[in-house]
Scaffold this motif. Structure first.
Motif, mmCIF file in Angstrom:
data_model
loop_
_atom_site.group_PDB
_atom_site.id
_atom_site.type_symbol
_atom_site.label_atom_id
_atom_site.label_comp_id
_atom_site.label_asym_id
_atom_site.label_seq_id
_atom_site.Cartn_x
_atom_site.Cartn_y
_atom_site.Cartn_z
ATOM 1 N N UNK A 174 -10.901 -58.167 -30.073
ATOM 2 C CA UNK A 174 -9.983 -57.446 -29.920
ATOM 3 C C UNK A 174 -10.474 -56.138 -30.166
ATOM 4 N N UNK A 175 -9.480 -55.450 -29.944
ATOM 5 C CA UNK A 175 -10.038 -53.473 -29.607
ATOM 6 C C UNK A 175 -8.111 -53.216 -30.173
ATOM 7 N N UNK A 176 -7.477 -53.594 -30.206
ATOM 8 C CA UNK A 176 -6.556 -53.019 -30.426
ATOM 9 C C UNK A 176 -6.244 -51.685 -31.323
ATOM 10 N N UNK A 177 -7.444 -52.320 -32.849
ATOM 11 C CA UNK A 177 -7.193 -51.230 -34.101
ATOM 12 C C UNK A 177 -7.997 -50.038 -33.480
ATOM 13 N N UNK A 178 -8.901 -50.736 -32.140
ATOM 14 C CA UNK A 178 -9.648 -48.715 -31.783
ATOM 15 C C UNK A 178 -8.981 -48.109 -31.197
ATOM 16 N N UNK A 179 -7.988 -48.508 -30.031
ATOM 17 C CA UNK A 179 -7.255 -48.275 -28.768
ATOM 18 C C UNK A 179 -6.804 -47.230 -30.000
ATOM 19 N N UNK B 232 -15.392 -49.100 -28.366
ATOM 20 C CA UNK B 232 -13.829 -50.142 -27.026
ATOM 21 C C UNK B 232 -14.860 -50.733 -25.585
ATOM 22 N N UNK B 233 -16.322 -50.115 -24.921
ATOM 23 C CA UNK B 233 -17.057 -51.085 -23.879
ATOM 24 C C UNK B 233 -17.322 -52.526 -25.031
ATOM 25 N N UNK B 234 -17.740 -52.552 -25.614
ATOM 26 C CA UNK B 234 -18.116 -53.817 -26.305
ATOM 27 C C UNK B 234 -17.475 -54.827 -26.397
ATOM 28 N N UNK B 235 -16.062 -54.271 -26.366
ATOM 29 C CA UNK B 235 -14.492 -55.183 -27.112
ATOM 30 C C UNK B 235 -14.679 -55.543 -25.633
ATOM 31 N N UNK B 236 -14.017 -55.251 -25.225
ATOM 32 C CA UNK B 236 -14.071 -55.170 -23.223
ATOM 33 C C UNK B 236 -14.895 -56.163 -22.582
ATOM 34 N N UNK C 119 -10.284 -51.395 -17.208
ATOM 35 C CA UNK C 119 -9.819 -51.912 -18.572
ATOM 36 C C UNK C 119 -9.505 -51.401 -19.786
ATOM 37 N N UNK C 120 -10.540 -50.725 -20.229
ATOM 38 C CA UNK C 120 -9.847 -49.647 -21.897
ATOM 39 C C UNK C 120 -8.886 -48.816 -21.836
ATOM 40 N N UNK C 121 -8.460 -47.606 -20.276
ATOM 41 C CA UNK C 121 -7.345 -47.301 -20.109
ATOM 42 C C UNK C 121 -5.858 -47.763 -19.599
ATOM 43 N N UNK C 122 -6.412 -49.102 -18.848
ATOM 44 C CA UNK C 122 -5.132 -49.963 -19.309
ATOM 45 C C UNK C 122 -4.468 -50.247 -20.767
ATOM 46 N N UNK C 123 -5.313 -50.266 -21.137
ATOM 47 C CA UNK C 123 -5.328 -50.779 -22.606
ATOM 48 C C UNK C 123 -4.192 -49.619 -23.526
ATOM 49 N N UNK C 124 -4.977 -48.376 -22.876
ATOM 50 C CA UNK C 124 -5.000 -47.424 -23.792
ATOM 51 C C UNK C 124 -3.056 -46.871 -23.808
ATOM 52 N N UNK C 125 -3.191 -47.089 -21.751
ATOM 53 C CA UNK C 125 -2.029 -46.810 -21.602
ATOM 54 C C UNK C 125 -0.519 -47.998 -22.652
#
Length: 395
Positions: A329-334, A320-324, A384-390
């Motif tokens: 794309x990181x939706x699947x990882x999220x 996820x960090x590398x994707x950001x 930014x990861x937390x925002x995507x997860x939310x």
């Protein structure tokens, strides 16, 4: 015989992979472990068996001709530490410190007949990022006296891809020394890590830079395996085994899509090593291996140890960090991360259940900060990861 190798760790990887590989290559193998009962049983039996879980038909291999010894047997171990030119560790992060101390104490005594220092290569079969730096720090702490570390000590990182599922209680009862493993049998080694000649075997592949191959294992194999376990438990809570899940075409496709997110990350950070076509082929090979019914691998085994697998630099959050950072794309990882948070929801006796409770009681951000930041303050990438997860959570 090609020479001697001292293997630390008579567990799953040490016995199902490393020991037979070096025996097949013509080496004399000394197999050391802290478990004195296991070593005594291996000495008495003189052999053990591995059930080779081929997709079409399983077979049994008997492994013999190795020399087991307990780490407490200093009379036998000390001469080996002073003379054997090649060692392998497969003891896990927790056992590395003890092994490094043993080796570090003996390094000054590694001298030939004329007093010259004897070089030593240590293969770190641990699947740890930066394993050589971790081990170097540990081995230098107990080092007393002279030893030319820079020129005479090779720390060789690896990428271990062989899957070795746990035995059932019934299998252990019938054959206490038995193991089972898949047919995949390639040991990927850092070509640049050796100070001596690398070992020769058809099963050994020398690569450079090793970091790319360690990342490939982490962001494709480890992450894909975890994705199948966490999403599998979410979608099929009553299914204990992984292989049946992979028979569902839509589920197989979803896991593949997540793994291709990992492949695009690898292509971005290691463009000089991989091509998209090569990574896609590797993803498809891994998916076929995950679907092997002969392995009998369990969802619980693959998904357990959440506090480590959700760590900042591990398979999911590391990706996820590398994707950001690379705007990939990181939706699947999220979705995999969110599924992991409820993996042990119905298992109150599991230590991992604490994560599910924290998620339920305190929310996503608390879990991410505590588990995935390891006590560090979340940085801009984490936010930014937390925002995507939310966003995924609310969708």
């Amino acid at each position: 015989m090609k020479g001697e190798v001292l293997v630390f760790g008579a567990g799953n990887i040490g016995r199902s992979f490393i020991t037979p590989l070096f025996l097949d290559a013509g080496y004399t193998v000394h197999l050391a472990d802290i478990n004195t009962e296991l070593i005594a049983a291996l000495k008495q039996a003189g052999s053990y068996t591995i059930r080779i879980c081929a997709r079409e038909k399983a077979s049994v291999r008997r492994v013999e001709g190795f020399f087991p010894l307990a780490l407490t047997d200093s009379q036998t171990l000390a001469p080996l530490l002073r003379r054997v030119p090649l060692m392998v560790t497969c003891v896990g992060r927790a056992g590395l410190e003890a092994v490094a101390s043993l080796i570090g104490e003996m390094l000054p005594g590694r001298r030939g007949e004329n007093g010259e220092f004897l070089p030593l290569d240590i293969i770190l079969a641990e699947n740890l990022r930066d394993a050589s730096e971790v081990f170097r720090r540990k081995i230098l702490q107990p080092l007393k006296g002279d030893f030319p570390v820079e020129s005479h000590l090779g720390l060789v990182e690896t990428s271990i891809g062989k899957m070795v599922p746990l035995l059932t209680e019934e299998e252990r009862r019938r054959n206490p020394l038995g193991l089972k493993a898949e047919t995949y049998n390639t040991l990927i080694l850092d070509r640049d890590g050796f100070v001596g000649h690398p070992p020769e075997s058809p099963s050994i592949r020398l690569v450079s830079p090793i970091r790319a191959w360690v990342d490939r294992k982490l962001f494709l194999h480890n992450m894909g395996h975890a994705a199948a376990a966490y999403l599998g438990r979410l979608y099929f809570p009553g299914e204990a085994s992984l292989a049946p899940l992979m028979q569902h075409e839509w589920f197989f496709s979803e896991i593949r899509n997540v793994m291709m997110e990992g492949a695009k990350i690898l292509l971005k950070i290691h463009p000089e090593v991989f091509t998209l076509s090569e990574l896609e082929d590797h993803v498809d090979d891994l998916l076929e291996r995950f679907a092997n019914p002969s392995l009998g691998d369990s969802v619980q085994r693959i998904g357990r140890d959440l506090s480590r697998k959700l760590g900042r630099n591990d398979r999911i959050v590391g990706a996820l960090r590398e994707a950001v950072m690379h705007r990939l794309p990181m939706e699947g990882l999220g979705r995999v991360y969110l599924a992991a948070l409820v993996f042990e929801e119905s298992n109150p006796e599991s230590q991992d259940n604490q994560i599910a409770r924290m998620y339920r009681d305190e929310g996503l951000e608390a879990v991410y900060s505590h588990v995935s930041c390891g006590g560090e303050v979340p940085d801009e990438i984490d936010h930014r990861i937390i925002a995507e997860l939310k966003r995924l959570q609310s969708g």
